[in-house]
Design an enzyme around this catalytic site. Structure first.
Site, short mmCIF file in Angstrom:
data_model
loop_
_atom_site.label_atom_id
_atom_site.label_comp_id
_atom_site.label_asym_id
_atom_site.label_seq_id
_atom_site.Cartn_x
_atom_site.Cartn_y
_atom_site.Cartn_z
N HIS A 1 -4.31 -1.30 -2.49
CA HIS A 1 -4.04 -1.58 -0.75
C HIS A 1 -5.43 -1.00 -0.14
CE1 HIS A 1 -2.64 3.40 -1.14
NE2 HIS A 1 -1.91 3.13 -2.53
N ASP B 1 -4.84 0.91 2.59
CA ASP B 1 -3.62 2.42 3.63
C ASP B 1 -4.22 3.72 2.28
OD1 ASP B 1 -2.07 0.75 2.02
OD2 ASP B 1 -1.12 2.69 3.16
N ASP C 1 -6.50 7.32 -3.56
CA ASP C 1 -5.39 7.01 -3.58
C ASP C 1 -5.15 5.32 -2.41
OD1 ASP C 1 -2.95 5.37 -4.37
OD2 ASP C 1 -1.94 7.17 -3.35
N GLU D 1 0.68 0.68 2.16
CA GLU D 1 1.47 0.38 1.01
C GLU D 1 2.50 1.75 1.26
OE1 GLU D 1 2.00 1.86 -3.65
OE2 GLU D 1 0.94 2.94 -1.06
#
Length: 486
Positions: free
Chosen positions: A75, A77, A114, A144
Protein backbone atom coordinates in the site's frame (compact mmCIF):
# COMPACT_ATOMS: atom_id res chain seq x y z
CA UNK A 1 20.02 9.02 4.62
CA UNK A 2 23.59 10.26 4.75
CA UNK A 3 26.54 8.70 2.95
CA UNK A 4 26.14 5.20 4.36
CA UNK A 5 25.48 2.59 1.69
CA UNK A 6 22.41 0.55 2.51
CA UNK A 7 21.87 -2.82 0.91
CA UNK A 8 20.24 -3.79 -1.27
CA UNK A 9 21.13 -0.36 -2.61
CA UNK A 10 18.50 -0.45 -5.34
CA UNK A 11 15.73 -0.92 -2.76
CA UNK A 12 16.91 1.83 -0.41
CA UNK A 13 17.34 4.23 -3.32
CA UNK A 14 13.67 3.71 -4.15
CA UNK A 15 12.71 4.09 -0.50
CA UNK A 16 14.60 7.40 -0.29
CA UNK A 17 12.68 8.71 -3.32
CA UNK A 18 9.36 7.55 -1.89
CA UNK A 19 10.00 9.41 1.37
CA UNK A 20 10.28 12.70 -0.52
CA UNK A 21 6.70 12.25 -1.74
CA UNK A 22 3.86 13.19 0.65
CA UNK A 23 1.46 10.26 0.99
CA UNK A 24 -0.85 10.54 4.00
CA UNK A 25 -3.81 8.21 3.91
CA UNK A 26 -6.55 9.60 1.64
CA UNK A 27 -4.04 12.05 0.12
CA UNK A 28 -2.00 9.81 -2.18
CA UNK A 29 -2.40 11.94 -5.33
CA UNK A 30 1.32 12.73 -5.60
CA UNK A 31 2.24 9.09 -5.05
CA UNK A 32 -0.22 7.91 -7.69
CA UNK A 33 1.32 10.40 -10.12
CA UNK A 34 4.83 9.22 -9.25
CA UNK A 35 3.98 5.55 -9.72
CA UNK A 36 2.22 6.23 -13.02
CA UNK A 37 5.21 8.19 -14.32
CA UNK A 38 7.56 5.45 -13.08
CA UNK A 39 5.73 2.78 -15.02
CA UNK A 40 5.66 4.82 -18.22
CA UNK A 41 9.32 5.81 -17.83
CA UNK A 42 10.27 2.13 -17.76
CA UNK A 43 8.02 1.26 -20.69
CA UNK A 44 5.71 -0.89 -18.59
CA UNK A 45 1.96 -1.30 -18.93
CA UNK A 46 0.49 0.93 -16.21
CA UNK A 47 -3.12 1.50 -15.24
CA UNK A 48 -5.02 3.26 -12.46
CA UNK A 49 -8.49 2.22 -11.34
CA UNK A 50 -11.25 4.57 -10.22
CA UNK A 51 -10.23 4.14 -6.57
CA UNK A 52 -6.63 5.20 -7.24
CA UNK A 53 -4.97 1.79 -7.12
CA UNK A 54 -2.04 1.50 -9.51
CA UNK A 55 -1.08 -1.71 -11.36
CA UNK A 56 2.24 -1.91 -13.20
CA UNK A 57 2.85 -5.07 -15.24
CA UNK A 58 6.22 -6.40 -16.34
CA UNK A 59 6.62 -9.17 -18.92
CA UNK A 60 8.56 -12.33 -18.17
CA UNK A 61 12.28 -12.46 -18.75
CA UNK A 62 13.49 -14.84 -21.50
CA UNK A 63 12.90 -18.47 -20.60
CA UNK A 64 10.19 -17.73 -18.02
CA UNK A 65 7.32 -16.84 -20.35
CA UNK A 66 5.33 -19.98 -19.43
CA UNK A 67 5.21 -19.20 -15.70
CA UNK A 68 2.07 -18.23 -13.79
CA UNK A 69 1.62 -14.52 -13.25
CA UNK A 70 2.65 -13.41 -9.77
CA UNK A 71 1.17 -10.31 -8.13
CA UNK A 72 3.32 -8.33 -5.68
CA UNK A 73 1.32 -5.95 -3.54
CA UNK A 74 1.88 -3.12 -1.07
CA UNK A 75 0.00 0.00 0.00
CA UNK A 76 1.24 3.45 -0.92
CA UNK A 77 -0.15 5.45 2.03
CA UNK A 78 1.51 5.88 5.43
CA UNK A 79 0.43 6.72 8.98
CA UNK A 80 1.49 10.31 9.66
CA UNK A 81 2.30 10.74 13.33
CA UNK A 82 4.91 12.89 15.05
CA UNK A 83 6.32 13.86 18.39
CA UNK A 84 4.38 16.68 20.03
CA UNK A 85 7.21 19.21 19.69
CA UNK A 86 8.32 18.23 16.16
CA UNK A 87 7.38 20.55 13.28
CA UNK A 88 6.40 18.97 9.96
CA UNK A 89 3.76 19.44 7.27
CA UNK A 90 2.94 15.90 6.17
CA UNK A 91 1.15 17.23 3.09
CA UNK A 92 4.31 18.85 1.73
CA UNK A 93 7.45 17.97 3.68
CA UNK A 94 9.69 14.93 3.15
CA UNK A 95 10.38 12.33 5.83
CA UNK A 96 13.90 12.81 7.21
CA UNK A 97 15.65 9.53 7.94
CA UNK A 98 18.83 8.51 9.69
CA UNK A 99 20.73 5.33 10.55
CA UNK A 100 21.03 4.19 14.15
CA UNK A 101 23.16 1.05 14.20
CA UNK A 102 21.26 -1.61 12.27
CA UNK A 103 18.04 0.42 12.25
CA UNK A 104 16.71 3.07 9.90
CA UNK A 105 14.64 5.70 11.73
CA UNK A 106 12.93 9.04 11.08
CA UNK A 107 13.55 12.35 12.83
CA UNK A 108 10.52 12.94 15.06
CA UNK A 109 7.98 11.22 12.80
CA UNK A 110 6.77 7.89 11.56
CA UNK A 111 9.26 6.41 9.09
CA UNK A 112 6.80 5.33 6.42
CA UNK A 113 8.40 1.89 6.04
CA UNK A 114 4.86 0.65 6.64
CA UNK A 115 4.46 0.10 3.76
CA UNK A 116 6.94 2.25 1.87
CA UNK A 117 9.56 -0.47 2.04
CA UNK A 118 7.17 -2.84 0.28
CA UNK A 119 6.60 -0.24 -2.43
CA UNK A 120 10.38 0.24 -2.74
CA UNK A 121 10.97 -3.50 -3.17
CA UNK A 122 8.41 -3.63 -5.97
CA UNK A 123 9.83 -0.59 -7.74
CA UNK A 124 13.37 -1.98 -7.50
CA UNK A 125 12.15 -5.18 -9.14
CA UNK A 126 10.29 -3.31 -11.86
CA UNK A 127 13.39 -1.26 -12.64
CA UNK A 128 15.71 -4.29 -12.73
CA UNK A 129 17.20 -5.91 -15.82
CA UNK A 130 19.18 -8.67 -14.09
CA UNK A 131 16.53 -10.70 -12.26
CA UNK A 132 14.86 -13.79 -13.72
CA UNK A 133 11.08 -13.91 -13.35
CA UNK A 134 7.83 -14.86 -14.99
CA UNK A 135 5.10 -12.30 -15.69
CA UNK A 136 4.63 -10.04 -12.67
CA UNK A 137 2.04 -7.46 -11.71
CA UNK A 138 2.86 -4.88 -9.04
CA UNK A 139 -0.24 -3.60 -7.26
CA UNK A 140 -0.08 -0.43 -5.17
CA UNK A 141 -3.24 0.27 -3.17
CA UNK A 142 -4.47 3.49 -1.58
CA UNK A 143 -5.67 4.25 1.93
CA UNK A 144 -4.89 0.95 3.60
CA UNK A 145 -4.29 2.57 6.97
CA UNK A 146 -7.57 4.40 7.55
CA UNK A 147 -10.13 2.32 5.74
CA UNK A 148 -8.67 -0.27 3.35
CA UNK A 149 -10.29 1.90 0.70
CA UNK A 150 -8.09 0.66 -2.13
CA UNK A 151 -8.68 -3.00 -1.33
CA UNK A 152 -12.42 -2.38 -0.94
CA UNK A 153 -12.52 -0.62 -4.30
CA UNK A 154 -10.47 -3.19 -6.19
CA UNK A 155 -12.59 -4.76 -8.89
CA UNK A 156 -12.47 -8.35 -10.07
CA UNK A 157 -10.42 -8.54 -13.25
CA UNK A 158 -8.10 -5.61 -12.49
CA UNK A 159 -5.36 -8.14 -11.75
CA UNK A 160 -4.78 -11.28 -13.79
CA UNK A 161 -2.32 -13.11 -11.54
CA UNK A 162 -2.87 -16.51 -9.93
CA UNK A 163 -0.65 -15.93 -6.89
CA UNK A 164 -0.10 -12.88 -4.70
CA UNK A 165 2.60 -11.87 -2.24
CA UNK A 166 1.60 -9.08 0.12
CA UNK A 167 4.71 -7.16 1.28
CA UNK A 168 3.11 -5.60 4.36
CA UNK A 169 4.22 -7.82 7.25
CA UNK A 170 6.62 -6.73 9.95
CA UNK A 171 8.70 -9.70 11.11
CA UNK A 172 11.30 -11.22 8.80
CA UNK A 173 11.21 -15.00 8.99
CA UNK A 174 7.46 -15.06 9.54
CA UNK A 175 5.14 -16.02 6.70
CA UNK A 176 1.55 -14.96 7.23
CA UNK A 177 -1.26 -17.01 5.71
CA UNK A 178 -4.31 -15.56 7.51
CA UNK A 179 -5.40 -12.33 9.20
CA UNK A 180 -8.13 -10.87 11.37
CA UNK A 181 -11.22 -9.09 10.16
CA UNK A 182 -12.22 -5.76 11.66
CA UNK A 183 -14.99 -3.25 12.34
CA UNK A 184 -14.61 0.39 13.39
CA UNK A 185 -17.12 1.98 15.79
CA UNK A 186 -17.81 5.72 15.96
CA UNK A 187 -19.78 7.03 18.96
CA UNK A 188 -21.08 10.61 18.80
CA UNK A 189 -22.19 12.46 21.93
CA UNK A 190 -24.15 15.59 20.96
CA UNK A 191 -24.68 18.50 23.37
CA UNK A 192 -25.16 22.22 23.80
CA UNK A 193 -22.46 23.78 25.91
CA UNK A 194 -23.42 25.84 28.94
CA UNK A 195 -21.78 28.25 31.30
CA UNK A 196 -19.96 26.58 34.16
CA UNK A 197 -21.80 26.82 37.49
CA UNK A 198 -20.38 29.09 40.14
CA UNK A 199 -17.78 27.69 42.49
CA UNK A 200 -15.90 25.51 40.00
CA UNK A 201 -12.15 25.48 39.34
CA UNK A 202 -10.75 24.40 35.98
CA UNK A 203 -7.92 21.90 35.65
CA UNK A 204 -6.07 20.47 32.68
CA UNK A 205 -4.50 17.02 32.83
CA UNK A 206 -2.15 15.72 30.15
CA UNK A 207 -0.44 12.43 29.55
CA UNK A 208 2.30 11.71 27.03
CA UNK A 209 5.29 9.48 26.42
CA UNK A 210 3.37 6.20 26.11
CA UNK A 211 4.61 3.61 23.64
CA UNK A 212 1.32 3.24 21.80
CA UNK A 213 1.63 0.93 18.82
CA UNK A 214 -0.53 -1.00 16.39
CA UNK A 215 -3.94 -1.79 17.83
CA UNK A 216 -3.86 -5.30 16.37
CA UNK A 217 -0.28 -6.47 16.40
CA UNK A 218 0.54 -4.83 19.76
CA UNK A 219 -2.74 -5.34 21.62
CA UNK A 220 -1.29 -8.32 23.53
CA UNK A 221 1.68 -6.37 24.88
CA UNK A 222 -0.21 -4.74 27.80
CA UNK A 223 0.73 -1.26 26.68
CA UNK A 224 -0.97 1.67 28.34
CA UNK A 225 -3.82 3.37 26.49
CA UNK A 226 -3.91 7.13 27.11
CA UNK A 227 -7.70 7.35 26.76
CA UNK A 228 -8.36 4.55 29.20
CA UNK A 229 -5.86 5.93 31.72
CA UNK A 230 -7.29 9.45 31.68
CA UNK A 231 -10.77 7.94 31.74
CA UNK A 232 -9.96 6.00 34.90
CA UNK A 233 -8.92 9.16 36.68
CA UNK A 234 -11.91 11.18 35.47
CA UNK A 235 -14.30 8.42 36.52
CA UNK A 236 -12.85 8.31 40.01
CA UNK A 237 -13.04 12.09 40.39
CA UNK A 238 -16.55 12.26 38.99
CA UNK A 239 -17.77 9.62 41.41
CA UNK A 240 -16.21 11.44 44.37
CA UNK A 241 -16.75 15.09 43.55
CA UNK A 242 -18.88 15.47 40.45
CA UNK A 243 -16.88 17.09 37.65
CA UNK A 244 -17.79 18.82 34.39
CA UNK A 245 -15.95 18.07 31.18
CA UNK A 246 -14.96 20.91 28.87
CA UNK A 247 -12.64 19.11 26.45
CA UNK A 248 -11.07 15.70 26.02
CA UNK A 249 -8.77 14.93 23.12
CA UNK A 250 -6.55 11.90 22.65
CA UNK A 251 -5.37 9.64 19.84
CA UNK A 252 -5.15 10.27 16.11
CA UNK A 253 -5.50 7.02 14.19
CA UNK A 254 -8.28 4.44 14.31
CA UNK A 255 -5.74 1.60 14.25
CA UNK A 256 -3.26 2.82 16.86
CA UNK A 257 -3.09 2.62 20.64
CA UNK A 258 -3.20 6.29 21.75
CA UNK A 259 0.09 7.57 23.19
CA UNK A 260 -0.98 10.92 24.63
CA UNK A 261 -4.03 12.90 25.62
CA UNK A 262 -5.40 16.04 27.25
CA UNK A 263 -8.57 16.68 29.23
CA UNK A 264 -9.92 19.95 30.63
CA UNK A 265 -12.56 19.74 33.34
CA UNK A 266 -13.98 21.67 36.25
CA UNK A 267 -14.10 20.54 39.90
CA UNK A 268 -15.57 22.13 43.02
CA UNK A 269 -13.10 24.84 43.99
CA UNK A 270 -12.88 23.60 47.57
CA UNK A 271 -11.83 20.16 46.29
CA UNK A 272 -9.09 21.20 43.87
CA UNK A 273 -6.23 20.35 46.22
CA UNK A 274 -7.68 16.92 46.85
CA UNK A 275 -7.99 16.37 43.09
CA UNK A 276 -4.37 17.45 42.57
CA UNK A 277 -3.22 15.04 45.26
CA UNK A 278 -5.31 12.26 43.73
CA UNK A 279 -3.66 12.90 40.35
CA UNK A 280 -0.21 12.48 41.84
CA UNK A 281 -1.22 9.21 43.49
CA UNK A 282 -2.83 8.01 40.26
CA UNK A 283 0.33 8.82 38.27
CA UNK A 284 2.45 6.75 40.65
CA UNK A 285 0.02 3.84 40.47
CA UNK A 286 -0.09 3.93 36.66
CA UNK A 287 3.69 4.08 36.40
CA UNK A 288 3.95 1.02 38.61
CA UNK A 289 1.23 -0.79 36.70
CA UNK A 290 3.01 -0.26 33.36
CA UNK A 291 6.60 -0.25 34.65
CA UNK A 292 7.65 -2.83 32.05
CA UNK A 293 5.86 -1.69 28.90
CA UNK A 294 5.70 2.11 29.31
CA UNK A 295 8.74 3.48 31.10
CA UNK A 296 8.60 7.08 29.81
CA UNK A 297 5.07 8.15 30.74
CA UNK A 298 4.76 11.82 31.70
CA UNK A 299 1.81 13.05 33.77
CA UNK A 300 1.00 16.74 34.19
CA UNK A 301 -1.77 18.78 35.82
CA UNK A 302 -2.20 22.55 35.75
CA UNK A 303 -4.89 25.14 36.25
CA UNK A 304 -6.88 26.12 33.15
CA UNK A 305 -8.93 29.10 32.05
CA UNK A 306 -12.69 28.82 32.58
CA UNK A 307 -14.75 27.88 29.53
CA UNK A 308 -18.16 26.56 28.70
CA UNK A 309 -18.76 22.97 29.80
CA UNK A 310 -20.77 19.96 28.72
CA UNK A 311 -24.15 19.37 30.41
CA UNK A 312 -23.73 17.38 33.62
CA UNK A 313 -25.54 14.28 32.33
CA UNK A 314 -23.57 14.17 29.08
CA UNK A 315 -20.30 14.72 30.90
CA UNK A 316 -21.03 11.84 33.26
CA UNK A 317 -22.23 9.55 30.46
CA UNK A 318 -19.03 10.06 28.46
CA UNK A 319 -16.82 9.40 31.46
CA UNK A 320 -18.77 6.29 32.42
CA UNK A 321 -18.74 5.01 28.84
CA UNK A 322 -14.95 5.23 28.60
CA UNK A 323 -14.57 3.55 32.00
CA UNK A 324 -16.89 0.71 30.94
CA UNK A 325 -15.59 0.35 27.39
CA UNK A 326 -14.06 -3.03 26.58
CA UNK A 327 -10.42 -2.53 25.67
CA UNK A 328 -7.74 -5.12 25.01
CA UNK A 329 -7.99 -8.87 24.49
CA UNK A 330 -11.39 -10.57 24.66
CA UNK A 331 -10.31 -14.05 23.57
CA UNK A 332 -7.29 -16.04 22.44
CA UNK A 333 -7.41 -18.55 19.57
CA UNK A 334 -8.66 -21.99 20.60
CA UNK A 335 -6.82 -24.07 17.98
CA UNK A 336 -3.79 -25.66 19.60
CA UNK A 337 -1.45 -24.72 16.73
CA UNK A 338 -2.15 -21.00 17.20
CA UNK A 339 -3.35 -20.76 20.80
CA UNK A 340 -0.75 -18.01 21.35
CA UNK A 341 -2.54 -15.77 18.81
CA UNK A 342 -5.11 -13.16 19.88
CA UNK A 343 -8.46 -14.08 18.39
CA UNK A 344 -10.67 -11.12 19.37
CA UNK A 345 -9.91 -7.67 20.74
CA UNK A 346 -11.01 -4.05 20.89
CA UNK A 347 -9.07 -0.80 21.16
CA UNK A 348 -10.38 2.66 21.99
CA UNK A 349 -8.34 4.70 19.53
CA UNK A 350 -9.34 8.35 19.68
CA UNK A 351 -11.55 10.89 21.37
CA UNK A 352 -12.10 14.33 19.85
CA UNK A 353 -14.11 17.25 21.23
CA UNK A 354 -15.77 19.84 18.99
CA UNK A 355 -18.08 22.74 19.89
CA UNK A 356 -21.22 20.63 20.11
CA UNK A 357 -20.05 17.04 19.79
CA UNK A 358 -17.57 14.61 21.24
CA UNK A 359 -16.63 11.59 19.11
CA UNK A 360 -15.01 8.37 20.28
CA UNK A 361 -13.53 5.88 17.81
CA UNK A 362 -12.86 2.25 18.75
CA UNK A 363 -11.78 -0.65 16.55
CA UNK A 364 -12.69 -4.30 16.97
CA UNK A 365 -10.78 -7.23 15.46
CA UNK A 366 -11.22 -10.99 15.27
CA UNK A 367 -10.11 -13.99 13.23
CA UNK A 368 -13.61 -15.41 13.82
CA UNK A 369 -16.27 -13.34 12.06
CA UNK A 370 -19.10 -14.28 14.45
CA UNK A 371 -17.03 -13.12 17.42
CA UNK A 372 -16.08 -9.96 15.54
CA UNK A 373 -19.76 -9.09 15.27
CA UNK A 374 -20.24 -9.95 18.95
CA UNK A 375 -17.36 -7.71 20.01
CA UNK A 376 -18.59 -4.86 17.82
CA UNK A 377 -22.11 -5.22 19.25
CA UNK A 378 -20.73 -5.20 22.80
CA UNK A 379 -18.92 -1.92 22.19
CA UNK A 380 -21.94 -0.48 20.39
CA UNK A 381 -24.23 -1.39 23.30
CA UNK A 382 -21.89 0.25 25.83
CA UNK A 383 -22.05 3.52 23.91
CA UNK A 384 -25.79 3.24 23.33
CA UNK A 385 -26.37 2.84 27.07
CA UNK A 386 -24.47 6.10 27.53
CA UNK A 387 -26.76 7.92 25.09
CA UNK A 388 -24.42 8.14 22.11
CA UNK A 389 -25.38 7.97 18.47
CA UNK A 390 -23.39 5.01 17.16
CA UNK A 391 -22.32 4.11 13.63
CA UNK A 392 -20.13 1.23 12.54
CA UNK A 393 -18.20 0.50 9.38
CA UNK A 394 -19.18 -2.46 7.24
CA UNK A 395 -15.87 -3.94 8.30
CA UNK A 396 -13.45 -6.08 6.39
CA UNK A 397 -13.26 -9.87 6.29
CA UNK A 398 -10.77 -12.21 7.87
CA UNK A 399 -8.43 -14.05 5.51
CA UNK A 400 -8.71 -17.79 6.05
CA UNK A 401 -5.69 -20.05 5.79
CA UNK A 402 -5.49 -22.25 2.67
CA UNK A 403 -4.06 -25.59 3.82
CA UNK A 404 -3.29 -26.57 0.20
CA UNK A 405 -1.44 -23.40 -0.75
CA UNK A 406 1.21 -24.09 -3.42
CA UNK A 407 2.67 -20.61 -2.90
CA UNK A 408 3.16 -21.21 0.82
CA UNK A 409 5.16 -24.35 0.04
CA UNK A 410 7.36 -22.47 -2.43
CA UNK A 411 7.95 -19.63 0.03
CA UNK A 412 8.82 -22.00 2.89
CA UNK A 413 11.07 -24.25 0.78
CA UNK A 414 13.05 -21.36 -0.73
CA UNK A 415 13.49 -19.82 2.71
CA UNK A 416 14.94 -23.08 4.05
CA UNK A 417 17.32 -23.35 1.08
CA UNK A 418 18.55 -19.78 1.48
CA UNK A 419 18.87 -19.47 5.24
CA UNK A 420 19.18 -23.03 6.51
CA UNK A 421 16.17 -22.80 8.78
CA UNK A 422 12.41 -22.94 8.50
CA UNK A 423 10.32 -19.77 8.64
CA UNK A 424 7.38 -19.53 11.00
CA UNK A 425 4.02 -19.87 9.23
CA UNK A 426 1.22 -18.17 11.13
CA UNK A 427 -1.75 -15.84 11.25
CA UNK A 428 -1.77 -12.22 12.39
CA UNK A 429 -4.18 -10.31 14.62
CA UNK A 430 -4.34 -7.37 12.26
CA UNK A 431 -6.12 -6.54 9.06
CA UNK A 432 -4.33 -7.31 5.83
CA UNK A 433 -5.70 -6.43 2.44
CA UNK A 434 -5.53 -10.13 1.57
CA UNK A 435 -8.90 -10.59 3.29
CA UNK A 436 -10.58 -8.31 0.77
CA UNK A 437 -8.58 -9.67 -2.15
CA UNK A 438 -9.85 -13.14 -1.27
CA UNK A 439 -13.44 -11.91 -1.77
CA UNK A 440 -12.78 -10.49 -5.26
CA UNK A 441 -10.34 -13.24 -6.26
CA UNK A 442 -11.45 -16.38 -4.39
CA UNK A 443 -8.95 -18.62 -6.18
CA UNK A 444 -5.93 -16.39 -5.57
CA UNK A 445 -3.13 -18.18 -3.67
CA UNK A 446 -1.68 -15.66 -1.20
CA UNK A 447 0.98 -15.16 1.47
CA UNK A 448 2.35 -12.10 3.26
CA UNK A 449 5.87 -11.36 4.48
CA UNK A 450 8.29 -8.47 4.82
CA UNK A 451 11.33 -7.08 6.64
CA UNK A 452 11.33 -6.43 10.38
CA UNK A 453 9.64 -3.23 11.56
CA UNK A 454 9.15 -2.01 15.11
CA UNK A 455 7.10 0.85 16.55
CA UNK A 456 4.82 1.10 13.52
CA UNK A 457 2.20 3.86 13.57
CA UNK A 458 4.36 5.84 16.04
CA UNK A 459 7.36 8.19 15.77
CA UNK A 460 9.43 5.28 17.08
CA UNK A 461 8.85 3.35 13.84
CA UNK A 462 12.10 1.77 12.68
CA UNK A 463 13.25 -0.64 9.99
CA UNK A 464 15.82 -3.37 10.64
CA UNK A 465 18.21 -2.84 7.74
CA UNK A 466 19.72 -6.37 7.45
CA UNK A 467 16.28 -7.94 7.04
CA UNK A 468 15.60 -5.93 3.88
CA UNK A 469 18.44 -7.78 2.15
CA UNK A 470 17.05 -11.09 3.41
CA UNK A 471 13.56 -10.36 2.09
CA UNK A 472 14.98 -9.20 -1.23
CA UNK A 473 17.10 -12.34 -1.64
CA UNK A 474 14.12 -14.49 -0.68
CA UNK A 475 11.82 -12.79 -3.16
CA UNK A 476 14.34 -13.11 -5.99
CA UNK A 477 14.58 -16.85 -5.32
CA UNK A 478 10.79 -17.23 -5.14
CA UNK A 479 10.46 -15.60 -8.55
CA UNK A 480 12.58 -18.35 -10.08
CA UNK A 481 10.39 -21.05 -8.53
CA UNK A 482 6.95 -19.84 -9.61
CA UNK A 483 5.45 -22.80 -11.52
CA UNK A 484 4.30 -22.92 -15.12
CA UNK A 485 0.70 -22.07 -15.92
CA UNK A 486 -1.66 -24.97 -15.68
Amino acid sequence: MGNTVLTPQRVFEQFAKINTIPRPSKHEEKMIAYLTAFGKEHGLDTKVDKTGNVLISKPATPGYEDRSTLVLQSHMDMVCDKLVDHEIDFMNDPIETYIDGEWLKAKGTTLGADDGIGVAIELALLASDDIAHGPIECLFTVDEETGLTGAFGLQAGFMSGDMLINLDSEDEGQIFVSCAGGITTHAHFAFEREEAPEGLFFLKVSLKGLNGGHSGDDINKKRANAIKLIGRFLYSMNEQYGIRLARWDSGKMHNAIPRDGVAVFAVPADKKEEVKAAWNVFACEAEEEFHVTDTTMQFAMESADPEKVLPAAVSTNIIRAIQALDNGILAMCQDKEIEWLVETSSNVASIVTADNQLTVVASQRSNVMSNLRNMANTVKAQFQLAGAEVEQSDGYPAWKMNPDSQLTKIVVDTYKQLFGKAPVVLGIHAGLECGLFSERYPNMDMVSFGPTLRGVHTPDERLHIPTVQMVWDHLVEILKQIPAKK
